[in-house]
Design a protein around this motif. Sequence first.
Motif, PDB file in Angstrom:
ATOM      1  N   ALA A   1       0.474  -6.773   1.304  1.00 39.20           N
ATOM      2  CA  ALA A   1       0.358  -6.317  -0.056  1.00 39.20           C
ATOM      3  C   ALA A   1      -0.201  -7.307  -1.042  1.00 39.20           C
ATOM      4  O   ALA A   1      -0.643  -7.116  -2.179  1.00 39.20           O
TER       5      ALA A   1
ATOM      6  N   VAL B   1      -3.058   2.500  -3.050  1.00 41.52           N
ATOM      7  CA  VAL B   1      -1.512   1.834  -2.033  1.00 41.52           C
ATOM      8  C   VAL B   1      -0.576   2.613  -3.014  1.00 41.52           C
ATOM      9  O   VAL B   1      -0.262   2.743  -3.898  1.00 41.52           O
TER      10      VAL B   1
ATOM     11  N   ALA C   1       4.333   0.607  -0.669  1.00 40.92           N
ATOM     12  CA  ALA C   1       4.824  -1.436   0.318  1.00 40.92           C
ATOM     13  C   ALA C   1       6.599  -1.379   0.522  1.00 40.92           C
ATOM     14  O   ALA C   1       7.458  -1.040   0.544  1.00 40.92           O
TER      15      ALA C   1
ATOM     16  N   ARG D   1       8.253  -4.966   1.498  1.00 46.52           N
ATOM     17  CA  ARG D   1       8.147  -6.653   2.191  1.00 46.52           C
ATOM     18  C   ARG D   1       9.538  -6.701   2.880  1.00 46.52           C
ATOM     19  O   ARG D   1      10.201  -6.300   3.131  1.00 46.52           O
TER      20      ARG D   1
ATOM     21  N   ALA E   1       5.479  -0.575  -4.275  1.00 50.27           N
ATOM     22  CA  ALA E   1       4.239  -0.722  -4.071  1.00 50.27           C
ATOM     23  C   ALA E   1       4.159  -1.067  -5.702  1.00 50.27           C
ATOM     24  O   ALA E   1       3.168  -1.109  -6.624  1.00 50.27           O
TER      25      ALA E   1
END
Lengths: 287, 142
Positions: A123, A133, A136, A138, B102
């Motif tokens: 990221a 992107v 994502a 995490r 994101a």
Amino acid sequence: MAVGKEIRTKISSIQNTQKITSAMEMVAASKMRKAQERMALGKPYARRMRSVVGHIANAAPEYQHMYMQERDVKRVGYIIVSSDRGLCGGLNGNLFKATIKSMKSWADQGVEIELSLIGAKAAAFFGSYGGNVTAAVRDIGEAPAIADLIGAVKTMLDAYADGKIDRLFLVGNQFVNTMTQDPTVEQLLPLVAEENSEMKHHWDYLYEPDAKELLEGLLTRYIESQVYQAVVENGACEQAARMLAMKSATDNAGDMIDDLQLIYNKARQSAITQELSEIVSGAAAIG
Amino acid sequence: MAMTIHCDIVSAEEEIFSGLVEMLVANGELGELGVGYGHAPLLTSLVPGAVRVITQGGEEEIFYVSGGFLEVQPGVVSILADTALRAQDMDEAAAEEARKEAEDALTNQSGEFDYGRASARLAEAAAQLATLRKLKNRAGRG
């Protein structure tokens, strides 16, 4: 004695660093063992899943799922599996280099790229490198659960279903052994059919409830299991790489301490020699 | 001796069972089904519930799966069990979450009641109870 005060401080600060790196090395070694076990535990599922999907691809299904059909490539998607933390040598760097190389070969053909990132390092990297992107994830931790990854995978599968991407790749580190981790780029979609010689005759499964629904679910699970396996494998790679990086840091700190110790001893010795010669010459002058 | 078939029960996170069985009974999407030697190739999804295997020698073992798939091949039956709790709208929620992450714009959603998640939890809890009851009955008999 004022001699080498700075050197002594420096040595003790490096010693502290060495303590930390050697502790991290040991922690990484024990975590690696666990990560490797986790990797081994997931293997049977991934293997069975692959063989079931292989059977489906080789059977004569009444229904062709879109995950099995080749399309013209206008856009491609990448799922990139990286680690959450740094201090693991060139692990992530090498991975991103391999990714960019593969992305560039598509970009040269005028193909657009979408990214789904797993791990904080990816990221951070692709955030500054640029790139489209779309998802994502995490903080997956050391014991990732499939549930944590569903989001990142589903985004890409949805994009594939909507025709936003025509090919999907999975990028992650492959655990060869403790010393070697290989960044690999693997095609997930469309499915690459395995050659199977034992079942060449015409056959098909009985599907319950029906082929469409079933394959949809099964193939989604297949992709998820592949991604999960990649994440677990990357975890083992991360610990192995960290262990190596910390080992070499500990060794380097040791070398540095030795060098500084030598310089310190020389300085002390020359100070003593100088003092002695001053006393002796002083005594000679009086006498 | 009864004919046996090789059986593998695996989940993404571990291998649960592997060995020869005389019979396997699982809860398919369309109802309970038993698989023995010589069953036709079959692919079905499973609903949360107990999987019963009768191992070589007639001993019975019960496992709990929260869904997954059952594949029958000549001589081999495999169960690919789910570990994660699944429901259509839960997957949607997970995808949505990843998208939001994101965009780095996580808003607080904890206050909302998630019906899909709750009903999937309930179904699973009920199936777990049923499995436990089966195990208990068996213990009572034996």
